[in-house]
Motif scaffolding. Structure first.
Motif, PDB file in Angstrom:
ATOM      1  N   MET A  95       0.835  -1.202   0.000  1.00 33.59           N
ATOM      2  CA  MET A  95       0.000   0.000   0.000  1.00 33.59           C
ATOM      3  C   MET A  95       0.875   1.259   0.000  1.00 33.59           C
ATOM      4  O   MET A  95       0.613   2.202  -0.749  1.00 33.59           O
ATOM      5  CB  MET A  95      -0.943   0.006   1.207  1.00 33.59           C
ATOM      6  CG  MET A  95      -2.019  -1.054   1.145  1.00 33.59           C
ATOM      7  SD  MET A  95      -3.075  -0.945  -0.311  1.00 33.59           S
ATOM      8  CE  MET A  95      -3.860   0.614  -0.043  1.00 33.59           C
ATOM      9  N   LEU A  96       1.903   1.273   0.834  1.00 31.68           N
ATOM     10  CA  LEU A  96       2.810   2.413   0.899  1.00 31.68           C
ATOM     11  C   LEU A  96       3.451   2.662  -0.464  1.00 31.68           C
ATOM     12  O   LEU A  96       3.499   3.800  -0.941  1.00 31.68           O
ATOM     13  CB  LEU A  96       3.892   2.176   1.953  1.00 31.68           C
ATOM     14  CG  LEU A  96       4.997   3.217   2.024  1.00 31.68           C
ATOM     15  CD1 LEU A  96       4.463   4.552   2.513  1.00 31.68           C
ATOM     16  CD2 LEU A  96       6.122   2.737   2.916  1.00 31.68           C
ATOM     17  N   GLU A  97       3.917   1.617  -1.106  1.00 31.90           N
ATOM     18  CA  GLU A  97       4.571   1.775  -2.402  1.00 31.90           C
ATOM     19  C   GLU A  97       3.585   2.209  -3.492  1.00 31.90           C
ATOM     20  O   GLU A  97       3.943   2.966  -4.385  1.00 31.90           O
ATOM     21  CB  GLU A  97       5.305   0.496  -2.794  1.00 31.90           C
ATOM     22  CG  GLU A  97       6.536   0.236  -1.939  1.00 31.90           C
ATOM     23  CD  GLU A  97       7.520   1.406  -1.942  1.00 31.90           C
ATOM     24  OE1 GLU A  97       7.886   1.888  -3.033  1.00 31.90           O
ATOM     25  OE2 GLU A  97       7.921   1.839  -0.859  1.00 31.90           O
ATOM     26  N   GLN A  98       2.346   1.778  -3.405  1.00 28.07           N
ATOM     27  CA  GLN A  98       1.336   2.252  -4.349  1.00 28.07           C
ATOM     28  C   GLN A  98       1.089   3.749  -4.148  1.00 28.07           C
ATOM     29  O   GLN A  98       0.994   4.500  -5.126  1.00 28.07           O
ATOM     30  CB  GLN A  98       0.040   1.461  -4.189  1.00 28.07           C
ATOM     31  CG  GLN A  98       0.164   0.044  -4.695  1.00 28.07           C
ATOM     32  CD  GLN A  98      -1.117  -0.741  -4.566  1.00 28.07           C
ATOM     33  OE1 GLN A  98      -2.190  -0.231  -4.842  1.00 28.07           O
ATOM     34  NE2 GLN A  98      -1.004  -1.993  -4.142  1.00 28.07           N
ATOM     35  N   ILE A  99       1.026   4.181  -2.906  1.00 23.82           N
ATOM     36  CA  ILE A  99       0.855   5.607  -2.617  1.00 23.82           C
ATOM     37  C   ILE A  99       2.039   6.401  -3.165  1.00 23.82           C
ATOM     38  O   ILE A  99       1.870   7.479  -3.734  1.00 23.82           O
ATOM     39  CB  ILE A  99       0.665   5.839  -1.102  1.00 23.82           C
ATOM     40  CG1 ILE A  99      -0.683   5.272  -0.659  1.00 23.82           C
ATOM     41  CG2 ILE A  99       0.774   7.318  -0.751  1.00 23.82           C
ATOM     42  CD1 ILE A  99      -0.857   5.187   0.843  1.00 23.82           C
ATOM     43  N   CYS A 100       3.229   5.855  -3.027  1.00 27.65           N
ATOM     44  CA  CYS A 100       4.420   6.523  -3.563  1.00 27.65           C
ATOM     45  C   CYS A 100       4.347   6.635  -5.082  1.00 27.65           C
ATOM     46  O   CYS A 100       4.704   7.679  -5.648  1.00 27.65           O
ATOM     47  CB  CYS A 100       5.685   5.774  -3.142  1.00 27.65           C
ATOM     48  SG  CYS A 100       6.040   5.877  -1.375  1.00 27.65           S
ATOM     49  N   GLN A 101       3.893   5.602  -5.752  1.00 22.67           N
ATOM     50  CA  GLN A 101       3.769   5.646  -7.209  1.00 22.67           C
ATOM     51  C   GLN A 101       2.736   6.680  -7.647  1.00 22.67           C
ATOM     52  O   GLN A 101       2.948   7.418  -8.615  1.00 22.67           O
ATOM     53  CB  GLN A 101       3.406   4.259  -7.759  1.00 22.67           C
ATOM     54  CG  GLN A 101       4.492   3.228  -7.596  1.00 22.67           C
ATOM     55  CD  GLN A 101       5.776   3.600  -8.308  1.00 22.67           C
ATOM     56  OE1 GLN A 101       5.763   4.119  -9.413  1.00 22.67           O
ATOM     57  NE2 GLN A 101       6.905   3.331  -7.665  1.00 22.67           N
ATOM     58  N   ILE A 102       1.631   6.772  -6.922  1.00 19.27           N
ATOM     59  CA  ILE A 102       0.614   7.783  -7.222  1.00 19.27           C
ATOM     60  C   ILE A 102       1.196   9.176  -7.023  1.00 19.27           C
ATOM     61  O   ILE A 102       0.997  10.076  -7.839  1.00 19.27           O
ATOM     62  CB  ILE A 102      -0.642   7.564  -6.359  1.00 19.27           C
ATOM     63  CG1 ILE A 102      -1.353   6.270  -6.799  1.00 19.27           C
ATOM     64  CG2 ILE A 102      -1.586   8.765  -6.442  1.00 19.27           C
ATOM     65  CD1 ILE A 102      -2.427   5.798  -5.840  1.00 19.27           C
ATOM     66  N   SER A 103       1.942   9.358  -5.947  1.00 15.05           N
ATOM     67  CA  SER A 103       2.568  10.652  -5.664  1.00 15.05           C
ATOM     68  C   SER A 103       3.512  11.062  -6.792  1.00 15.05           C
ATOM     69  O   SER A 103       3.523  12.228  -7.215  1.00 15.05           O
ATOM     70  CB  SER A 103       3.324  10.586  -4.335  1.00 15.05           C
ATOM     71  OG  SER A 103       4.028  11.764  -4.096  1.00 15.05           O
ATOM     72  N   LEU A 104       4.306  10.119  -7.297  1.00 14.96           N
ATOM     73  CA  LEU A 104       5.213  10.416  -8.408  1.00 14.96           C
ATOM     74  C   LEU A 104       4.435  10.831  -9.650  1.00 14.96           C
ATOM     75  O   LEU A 104       4.820  11.779 -10.341  1.00 14.96           O
ATOM     76  CB  LEU A 104       6.090   9.213  -8.723  1.00 14.96           C
ATOM     77  CG  LEU A 104       7.204   8.913  -7.734  1.00 14.96           C
ATOM     78  CD1 LEU A 104       7.913   7.630  -8.122  1.00 14.96           C
ATOM     79  CD2 LEU A 104       8.171  10.063  -7.641  1.00 14.96           C
ATOM     80  N   GLN A 105       3.349  10.137  -9.925  1.00 12.76           N
ATOM     81  CA  GLN A 105       2.526  10.486 -11.082  1.00 12.76           C
ATOM     82  C   GLN A 105       1.973  11.900 -10.924  1.00 12.76           C
ATOM     83  O   GLN A 105       1.959  12.682 -11.872  1.00 12.76           O
ATOM     84  CB  GLN A 105       1.385   9.484 -11.240  1.00 12.76           C
ATOM     85  CG  GLN A 105       0.477   9.794 -12.420  1.00 12.76           C
ATOM     86  CD  GLN A 105      -0.559   8.716 -12.645  1.00 12.76           C
ATOM     87  OE1 GLN A 105      -0.250   7.537 -12.582  1.00 12.76           O
ATOM     88  NE2 GLN A 105      -1.778   9.130 -12.924  1.00 12.76           N
ATOM     89  N   GLN A 106       1.550  12.244  -9.722  1.00 15.24           N
ATOM     90  CA  GLN A 106       1.011  13.581  -9.469  1.00 15.24           C
ATOM     91  C   GLN A 106       2.096  14.648  -9.613  1.00 15.24           C
ATOM     92  O   GLN A 106       1.826  15.741 -10.101  1.00 15.24           O
ATOM     93  CB  GLN A 106       0.374  13.630  -8.081  1.00 15.24           C
ATOM     94  CG  GLN A 106      -0.887  12.803  -7.990  1.00 15.24           C
ATOM     95  CD  GLN A 106      -1.364  12.596  -6.565  1.00 15.24           C
ATOM     96  OE1 GLN A 106      -0.587  12.670  -5.617  1.00 15.24           O
ATOM     97  NE2 GLN A 106      -2.648  12.325  -6.410  1.00 15.24           N
ATOM     98  N   GLN A 107       3.314  14.339  -9.215  1.00 18.98           N
ATOM     99  CA  GLN A 107       4.419  15.302  -9.351  1.00 18.98           C
ATOM    100  C   GLN A 107       4.781  15.541 -10.816  1.00 18.98           C
ATOM    101  O   GLN A 107       5.191  16.641 -11.179  1.00 18.98           O
ATOM    102  CB  GLN A 107       5.650  14.797  -8.596  1.00 18.98           C
ATOM    103  CG  GLN A 107       5.506  14.823  -7.100  1.00 18.98           C
ATOM    104  CD  GLN A 107       6.672  14.149  -6.396  1.00 18.98           C
ATOM    105  OE1 GLN A 107       7.748  13.983  -6.963  1.00 18.98           O
ATOM    106  NE2 GLN A 107       6.466  13.742  -5.154  1.00 18.98           N
ATOM    107  N   ARG A 108       4.633  14.513 -11.639  1.00 15.08           N
ATOM    108  CA  ARG A 108       4.967  14.641 -13.065  1.00 15.08           C
ATOM    109  C   ARG A 108       3.962  15.507 -13.823  1.00 15.08           C
ATOM    110  O   ARG A 108       4.284  16.044 -14.878  1.00 15.08           O
ATOM    111  CB  ARG A 108       5.062  13.270 -13.716  1.00 15.08           C
ATOM    112  CG  ARG A 108       6.317  12.505 -13.330  1.00 15.08           C
ATOM    113  CD  ARG A 108       6.508  11.267 -14.165  1.00 15.08           C
ATOM    114  NE  ARG A 108       5.570  10.204 -13.846  1.00 15.08           N
ATOM    115  CZ  ARG A 108       5.805   9.215 -12.989  1.00 15.08           C
ATOM    116  NH1 ARG A 108       6.957   9.153 -12.357  1.00 15.08           N
ATOM    117  NH2 ARG A 108       4.906   8.296 -12.763  1.00 15.08           N
ATOM    118  N   ALA A 109       2.744  15.623 -13.296  1.00 13.35           N
ATOM    119  CA  ALA A 109       1.700  16.418 -13.965  1.00 13.35           C
ATOM    120  C   ALA A 109       0.969  17.264 -12.925  1.00 13.35           C
ATOM    121  O   ALA A 109      -0.196  17.029 -12.614  1.00 13.35           O
ATOM    122  CB  ALA A 109       0.735  15.505 -14.704  1.00 13.35           C
TER     123      ALA A 109
END
Length: 134
Positions: A95-109
């Motif tokens: 779950m933590l790593e999924q949240i991190c991946q979502i955060s990265l996607q949000q930072q890119r756009a």
């Protein structure tokens, strides 16, 4: 407890806090098939128990893990490999790593709606995360 067969690679762009866990879990269940690896500036000896926390997330989402490897990298930091004592901690790590991946996607756009980005990522990726089918 031996090391996992596979590891999630934590993205370097997302900070995690690592702290010593003084009340190590009781006798752990057999090794989980999936662990976590990340780069750190500190060396941690094999067998040490750590609390892993993302500073931006509530403490309830922290997890417990045991060091199964900490090797010096050519760039001077360490590649830390962590194993989880049970299915609950493995679930928390995923779950933590999924949240991190979502955060990265949000930072890119950053101009896009962050809630919609999260929903899009969950719809497209969550069912298959991690991508190696574990």
């Amino acid at each position: 407890m031996t090391g996992p067969q596979h590891y999630l690679q934590h993205p370097e762009q997302v900070e995690l806090e690592l702290s010593a866990l003084f009340n190590a879990p009781a006798t752990p269940s057999p090794a989980q098939p999936l662990g976590l690896q990340l780069h750190t500036t500190h060396y941690y000896p094999d067998g040490k128990w750590l609390r892993v926390q993302a500073p931006a997330l509530p403490e309830e989402l922290s997890l417990q893990a045991r060091v199964v490897g900490c090797d010096r990298c050519p760039q001077g930091d360490y590649l830390l490999k962590l194993a989880f004592p049970d299915q609950e901690q493995l679930f928390r790590a995923r779950m933590l790593e999924q949240i991190c991946q979502i955060s990265l996607q949000q930072q890119r756009a950053p101009h896009e709606d962050p809630d919609q980005q999260a929903l899009d990522w969950i719809e497209a990726e969550a069912a298959h995360f991690p991508p190696n089918g574990l």
